[in-house]
Design an enzyme around this catalytic site. Structure first.
Site, PDB file in Angstrom:
ATOM      1  CG  ASP A  10      -1.789   1.153   1.375  1.00  0.00           C
ATOM      2  OD1 ASP A  10      -2.350   1.592   0.350  1.00  0.00           O
ATOM      3  OD2 ASP A  10      -1.936   1.664   2.502  1.00  0.00           O
ATOM      4  CG  ASP A  12      -1.676   7.620   0.856  1.00  0.00           C
ATOM      5  OD1 ASP A  12      -1.646   8.846   0.993  1.00  0.00           O
ATOM      6  OD2 ASP A  12      -1.745   7.058  -0.250  1.00  0.00           O
ATOM      7  CG  ASP A 168      -2.180   1.984   6.623  1.00  0.00           C
ATOM      8  OD1 ASP A 168      -2.259   1.786   5.396  1.00  0.00           O
ATOM      9  OD2 ASP A 168      -2.609   3.013   7.170  1.00  0.00           O
TER      10      ASP A 168
END
Length: 217
Positions: A10, A12, A168
């Site tokens: 991922d 961000d 996250d």
């Protein structure tokens, strides 16, 4: 490391700490409308959910009635200041270099719009060098749907069962699991206090990017 052929990330909250600039964009919208700003902890908690998550937090039910207007304001400011305070998380450069040295392919799979993803790349050569980048609008669907992750593996010409996905957010873990990959939760990223990541079903979790190397060994 020879059983893992690729690690997909991922963006961000996993590779880049974009929360300062995302939060600044939200505060610019709020300031324009005479509303009080939010603090850095709010930006960190909701940046993983993009402009929608931040605006929905700040505007609550009003967001749904003004979705396009608010999103356009947010993205206009964000695009003009996209890398003012954004930076790689500590250890990411070393992590990517070590994966490359061990013959492990890497790619980015993010829900960030392609225009924003690509606008960031010149500021971070380590990421610009990655051969495959799949954004939120690359395909007709985005995470938690597994197709973007599967598409990245296809572009790398690597079977998904030999890939790991690191993110996250809960949708990252859902997408990675649905794609048949091992999943790694980046606990150093944007996880809000009310969330319960222990219930997301990740195979592993890390508190720092370089801990991924220990898992791979």
């Amino acid at each position: 490391m020879n059983q893992v052929k690729a690690v997909l990330f991922d963006l961000d909250g996993t590779l880049l700490d974009t929360a300062p600039d995302m939060g600044a964009a939200l505060n610019a919208v709020l300031r324009e409308e005479g509303r009080p700003p939010v603090g850095p902890e709010v930006a960190k908690s909701f940046s993983s959910h993009g402009s929608r998550g931040l605006l929905e937090y700040a505007y609550a039910a009003e967001f749904h009635a003004r979705r396009e207007e608010l999103r356009d304001k947010f993205l206009r400011y964000y695009a003009a200041n996209i890398a003012a305070d954004t930076q790689l998380y500590n250890g990411i450069s070393q992590l990517l270099a070590q994966l490359s040295a061990n013959g492990i392919a890497t790619a980015i799979v993010t829900n960030k719009p392609q225009a924003m993803t690509e606008q960031l790349m010149p500021y971070f050569p380590e990421l610009a060098a990655l051969p495959v980048r799949v954004s939120g609008d690359t395909l007709a669907v985005a995470k938690p749907h597994p197709d973007p992750i599967l598409y990245a593996a296809e572009q790398l010409a690597i079977d998904p069962t030999h890939c790991w996905y690191v993110g996250d957010a809960e949708r990252d873990i859902q997408a990675g699991r649905a794609a048949g990959m091992k999943t790694v939760l980046a606990r150093y990223g944007y996880i809000a206090a009310h969330e319960q990541p222990e219930h997301w079903g990740a195979d592993y979790s890390i508190e720092h990017p370089l801990q991924l190397l220990e898992l791979l060994r």
